[in-house]
Design a protein around this motif. Sequence first.
Motif, PDB file in Angstrom:
ATOM      1  N   CYS A  57       0.938  -1.097   0.157  1.00 14.99           N
ATOM      2  CA  CYS A  57       0.168   0.037   0.054  1.00 14.99           C
ATOM      3  C   CYS A  57       0.913   1.219  -0.096  1.00 14.99           C
ATOM      4  O   CYS A  57       1.935   1.297   0.542  1.00 14.99           O
ATOM      5  CB  CYS A  57      -0.937   0.143   1.286  1.00 14.99           C
ATOM      6  N   GLN A  58       0.256   2.349  -0.274  1.00 16.20           N
ATOM      7  CA  GLN A  58       1.155   3.523  -0.497  1.00 16.20           C
ATOM      8  C   GLN A  58       0.501   4.282   0.592  1.00 16.20           C
ATOM      9  O   GLN A  58      -0.847   4.765   0.796  1.00 16.20           O
ATOM     10  CB  GLN A  58       0.873   4.562  -1.738  1.00 16.20           C
ATOM     11  N   VAL A  59       1.174   4.611   1.793  1.00 14.86           N
ATOM     12  CA  VAL A  59       0.675   4.900   3.071  1.00 14.86           C
ATOM     13  C   VAL A  59       1.090   6.474   3.267  1.00 14.86           C
ATOM     14  O   VAL A  59       2.340   6.894   2.886  1.00 14.86           O
ATOM     15  CB  VAL A  59       1.363   4.263   4.348  1.00 14.86           C
ATOM     16  N   ALA A  60       0.108   7.119   3.649  1.00 13.73           N
ATOM     17  CA  ALA A  60       0.481   8.573   4.161  1.00 13.73           C
ATOM     18  C   ALA A  60      -0.157   8.707   5.497  1.00 13.73           C
ATOM     19  O   ALA A  60      -1.088   8.306   5.768  1.00 13.73           O
ATOM     20  CB  ALA A  60      -0.113   9.566   3.313  1.00 13.73           C
ATOM     21  N   CYS A  80      -0.823  15.117   2.333  1.00 14.65           N
ATOM     22  CA  CYS A  80      -0.542  15.187   0.854  1.00 14.65           C
ATOM     23  C   CYS A  80       0.958  14.855   0.487  1.00 14.65           C
ATOM     24  O   CYS A  80       1.024  14.903  -0.765  1.00 14.65           O
ATOM     25  CB  CYS A  80      -1.350  15.809   0.137  1.00 14.65           C
ATOM     26  N   GLN A  81       1.553  15.297   1.169  1.00 12.73           N
ATOM     27  CA  GLN A  81       3.031  15.419   1.037  1.00 12.73           C
ATOM     28  C   GLN A  81       3.568  14.375   0.226  1.00 12.73           C
ATOM     29  O   GLN A  81       4.230  14.488  -1.079  1.00 12.73           O
ATOM     30  CB  GLN A  81       3.983  15.770   2.051  1.00 12.73           C
ATOM     31  N   PRO A  82       3.267  12.913   0.374  1.00 10.63           N
ATOM     32  CA  PRO A  82       3.772  12.138  -0.686  1.00 10.63           C
ATOM     33  C   PRO A  82       3.427  11.911  -1.913  1.00 10.63           C
ATOM     34  O   PRO A  82       3.933  11.588  -3.015  1.00 10.63           O
ATOM     35  CB  PRO A  82       3.472  10.758   0.037  1.00 10.63           C
ATOM     36  N   LEU A 123      -5.577  11.795  -4.821  1.00  7.31           N
ATOM     37  CA  LEU A 123      -5.447  10.504  -3.984  1.00  7.31           C
ATOM     38  C   LEU A 123      -5.864   9.526  -5.234  1.00  7.31           C
ATOM     39  O   LEU A 123      -5.347   8.234  -5.033  1.00  7.31           O
ATOM     40  CB  LEU A 123      -6.425  10.270  -2.885  1.00  7.31           C
ATOM     41  N   SER A 124      -7.213   9.697  -5.949  1.00 11.18           N
ATOM     42  CA  SER A 124      -7.559   8.659  -6.944  1.00 11.18           C
ATOM     43  C   SER A 124      -6.460   8.293  -7.756  1.00 11.18           C
ATOM     44  O   SER A 124      -6.335   7.216  -8.269  1.00 11.18           O
ATOM     45  CB  SER A 124      -8.904   9.108  -7.270  1.00 11.18           C
ATOM     46  N   ASP A 125      -6.244   9.386  -8.402  1.00  6.75           N
ATOM     47  CA  ASP A 125      -4.960   9.245  -9.477  1.00  6.75           C
ATOM     48  C   ASP A 125      -3.667   8.392  -8.910  1.00  6.75           C
ATOM     49  O   ASP A 125      -3.171   7.859  -9.763  1.00  6.75           O
ATOM     50  CB  ASP A 125      -4.424  10.852  -9.929  1.00  6.75           C
ATOM     51  N   ALA A 126      -3.153   8.490  -7.717  1.00 11.12           N
ATOM     52  CA  ALA A 126      -2.159   7.739  -7.120  1.00 11.12           C
ATOM     53  C   ALA A 126      -2.458   6.315  -7.212  1.00 11.12           C
ATOM     54  O   ALA A 126      -1.578   5.650  -6.748  1.00 11.12           O
ATOM     55  CB  ALA A 126      -1.686   8.324  -6.048  1.00 11.12           C
ATOM     56  N   ALA A 127      -3.880   6.151  -6.663  1.00 10.68           N
ATOM     57  CA  ALA A 127      -4.305   4.822  -6.122  1.00 10.68           C
ATOM     58  C   ALA A 127      -4.456   3.706  -7.368  1.00 10.68           C
ATOM     59  O   ALA A 127      -4.833   4.248  -8.474  1.00 10.68           O
ATOM     60  CB  ALA A 127      -5.345   5.025  -5.355  1.00 10.68           C
ATOM     61  N   ASP A 128      -4.317   2.363  -7.266  1.00  7.26           N
ATOM     62  CA  ASP A 128      -4.768   1.435  -7.956  1.00  7.26           C
ATOM     63  C   ASP A 128      -4.818   0.194  -7.228  1.00  7.26           C
ATOM     64  O   ASP A 128      -4.605   0.325  -5.971  1.00  7.26           O
ATOM     65  CB  ASP A 128      -3.811   0.888  -9.179  1.00  7.26           C
ATOM     66  N   PRO A 132      -3.116   0.099  -3.226  1.00  9.33           N
ATOM     67  CA  PRO A 132      -4.193   1.136  -2.670  1.00  9.33           C
ATOM     68  C   PRO A 132      -3.397   2.329  -1.954  1.00  9.33           C
ATOM     69  O   PRO A 132      -2.403   2.118  -1.388  1.00  9.33           O
ATOM     70  CB  PRO A 132      -4.990   0.354  -1.803  1.00  9.33           C
ATOM     71  N   VAL A 133      -3.942   3.437  -1.911  1.00 12.63           N
ATOM     72  CA  VAL A 133      -3.509   4.569  -0.968  1.00 12.63           C
ATOM     73  C   VAL A 133      -4.277   4.390   0.329  1.00 12.63           C
ATOM     74  O   VAL A 133      -5.523   4.498   0.307  1.00 12.63           O
ATOM     75  CB  VAL A 133      -4.047   5.870  -1.815  1.00 12.63           C
ATOM     76  N   VAL A 134      -3.246   4.402   1.309  1.00 12.68           N
ATOM     77  CA  VAL A 134      -3.994   4.440   2.587  1.00 12.68           C
ATOM     78  C   VAL A 134      -3.292   5.810   3.381  1.00 12.68           C
ATOM     79  O   VAL A 134      -2.328   5.797   3.462  1.00 12.68           O
ATOM     80  CB  VAL A 134      -3.075   3.112   3.529  1.00 12.68           C
ATOM     81  N   CYS A 135      -4.261   6.548   3.720  1.00 14.98           N
ATOM     82  CA  CYS A 135      -4.248   7.589   4.446  1.00 14.98           C
ATOM     83  C   CYS A 135      -4.809   7.538   5.906  1.00 14.98           C
ATOM     84  O   CYS A 135      -5.967   7.106   6.132  1.00 14.98           O
ATOM     85  CB  CYS A 135      -4.940   8.819   3.924  1.00 14.98           C
TER      86      CYS A 135
END
Length: 912
Positions: A57-60, A80-82, A123-128, A132-135
Amino acid sequence: MAIGDRELRGRRQENAVLDGVIDAARAGRAGVLVLRGEAGVGKSALLDAFVARGKRCQVARAAGVESEMELAYAGLQQLCQPFLGRLDHLPPPQRDALGTAFGLVNGSAPDRFLVGLAVLNLLSDAADQQHPVVCVVDDAQWLDRVSAQVLAFVARRLEAESVVLVFSVRDGEEHELTGLPELEIRGLDGDDARALLDSVLPGLADQRVRDRIVAETRGNPLALLELPLAWTTAELTDGFTSGGLAGRIEEGFARRLEPLPADTRLLLLTAAAEPLGDATLLWRAAEQLGLGADPAAAAIESGLISFGQHVRFRHPLVRSAAYRMASPQDRQAVHRALAEVTDPAVDPDRRAWHRAQATARPDEDVAAELENSAHRAAGCGGLVAAAAFLERSAALTPEPAQRARRALAAAGVMRSSGALRSALTLLGSAASGPPDPLRAAEIERLRGEIAFDQGHAGDAARHLLDAAKQLEPLDPGQSRETYLEALSAAMWSTGSEAPAILMETANAVPAATGSERPVDLLLDALALRFTRGYPAAAPVLAKALAHALQTEIGADEVSSWLWLAGNRAGGTIALEVWDFGAALELALRQDRLARESGALVQLQFALNFRANLLCLTGELSVVAGLLEEDRRIAAASGNPRVAYGNLMLEAFRGNEATATHLIDTTIRQATARDQGRMTAFATYGRAVLHNGLGRYDVALEAARQVFEQDVVGYGVLVVSELAEAASRTGDTKLVEAALAWLTERTSALPTDWGLGIESRVRALLTSDEAAYRESLDRLNRTSLRVEIARAHLLYGEWLRREGRRVDAREQLRAAHDLLIEMGLGGFAERARHELLATGETVRKRSPETANDLTAQEAQIAGLAQDGLTNPEIAAQLFISHRTVEWHLRKAYSKLGITSRRQLRGALARSPA
């Protein structure tokens, strides 16, 4: 499973819920969850474990910090920094809004919901689904307000994105996340709690004492781990009623801090006062305070803080304990040191805030720096931060007149941010300054605007009228703006004094200046309408409307009260002069500008204004889509629905139970809020409903109430309802009154709409068939399909009563077909009964939905049919492009098609 070196006990169910959120994201469904519980109950530990399990996961991460709550967008920028490297993927308006909010580019203040749309798409653009993007946001109750509002907006708009948002909030604290899915985090059960207690009190043999401690802590993990280190066993068993459990834990941390060397406590205080956890900044401040490296050793040994690239406290309660137990002198010294080492070019606002906290007495230099910070905060949309800066700036201003000016500015920003009570308090401070007529008038104007915000239209009109009079010799331009606001408020008011304040305001408006400003033209037109009557005002009304249509409005003006008053006035005048096309154009413009600026509250009003107009064109499926969007915006923003368009939709549909409930509720609420115009609107809706249902006595009473009040803009709508109901109940005098009213207006400003209704009323009064035909001829030149259908219906009813059944059937069939097509159930049933009375067999029908498309699917499909791209649809509807794709796929499936090219034919085949 271990977090650090300690096992996370007793959280199998909570972990399963969190894992389910990740699983959904991997399946392409967004997940949102708020962990709620008391301080120390284990929310942060659960979040740490959740992140540790989020493989691939892409974690922020971000965390709210109590001392940073006044700095606009601080929490959002941290989260949002990442992903900021993807800013160029956003549409330009969204990219500029987010860049301005974060201080990356210069620009006008962005609306927070346009920023929200940018974050949603970032966030939507970064996710697949594979990544997944996990905030994760800890202590979300301490986020700065605008960051919290944006994240709440994003959380409510997520649908088909592989994005997860998980927050933690503390029980009993206010936050912006109400209504989102929650998971309550409670203390550990008995066995797990006792096992955790044994890990810190291994020698405690007395089972009763252990049980008492577990019971008193309610299984709170932090209390079980930390309190035994600060309190004796006897003290622990005395109970925790004093200050509550969180207070007892914080007091325990304070006890552990007390024995530390003075320099170590000062170092911890410095870390507590520095919200970023920036180690470099901390050590530079420590050097300013004359602290060496030695204090850190004792701090680390205490286990209450760790130093690395970032400085982290054991728990937020350690931070608050370190700060609260310090003396005021030490706090000021620490903030002074932090201000000295904060770069004014890189972080001027945080430096200004530290300087303010370091200052005990008025200081113009600090006050001016805070005022500059307020302007910067307002420039990036941080109204709450701007208000806080200005309020502190005013408090530190030594010169009384300057202090009053800054207090007034702070009150204005507070009011714009929605903090109405705080704004009124600051107005009191502004009023206590040395006498200044202009400032006194501006204070009175702001009191009026706040009164209207609070729903007290009559009080608002009074304050605004007084302010306008005071401003006349001082600032004529501002005076006329305030007169327009006063007239707008007076037109909304109710009660026995409403006509008096309306006439007093209109009579007080100065003579026309010859100015071509839209504000001046609107003001002059409305004032004439009330003081000299319709015929004298008609040419000026038409001129004001023409200028309003030609005037370009900047997106930065859309959220202003004056713009709203002017727009309402323009729409009112368009109806007053029977110009339906102009009214619709103004509604569309309000819609477009509100979308472009991200002003969602104004967009909600625009959607409802358009919906009410489109009820007259019979586009009820479009109306339903607009009102569904109002509902979705309310859910996303946390604002209440405007929803008055629902009342008219159900009234025209003839849904008696639903419409009656909405009408009664609106009247009750409008009466309580001193909004007589809304009462009149709802009462007009009752007249429409009951004319459709054939209950003419009820319709007559409702229409008479509105007609006799002479509510500007509503007369053109209610006069035909009045005449129709009066003719069916035999009240000839009222039909005559309606015709006289119409003739006066159509003589001054003849339009096909006005002349068509006038001919209809004349036909009802005189039974002149030529008048029925003229009414149809005139109305057929307009887009008012409902009025056309009703003209056919009234003509057919008259023909049947004249015994001309064959001719009647022609008119009644035309009416019935149109009314069924448009979905006006009550009127359609009236037409069916009339057809039956002519001897014709008519099957009872009701409108059908378009292949079971939801309102949102139908709206998105319609926009796609019109040629809008997915990103354009997403921007218009405040959703992500992935959500647009998702809804379009579902619409294609229901319509039995596979591409956009097939939409036009498929939607054309669908029933309205």
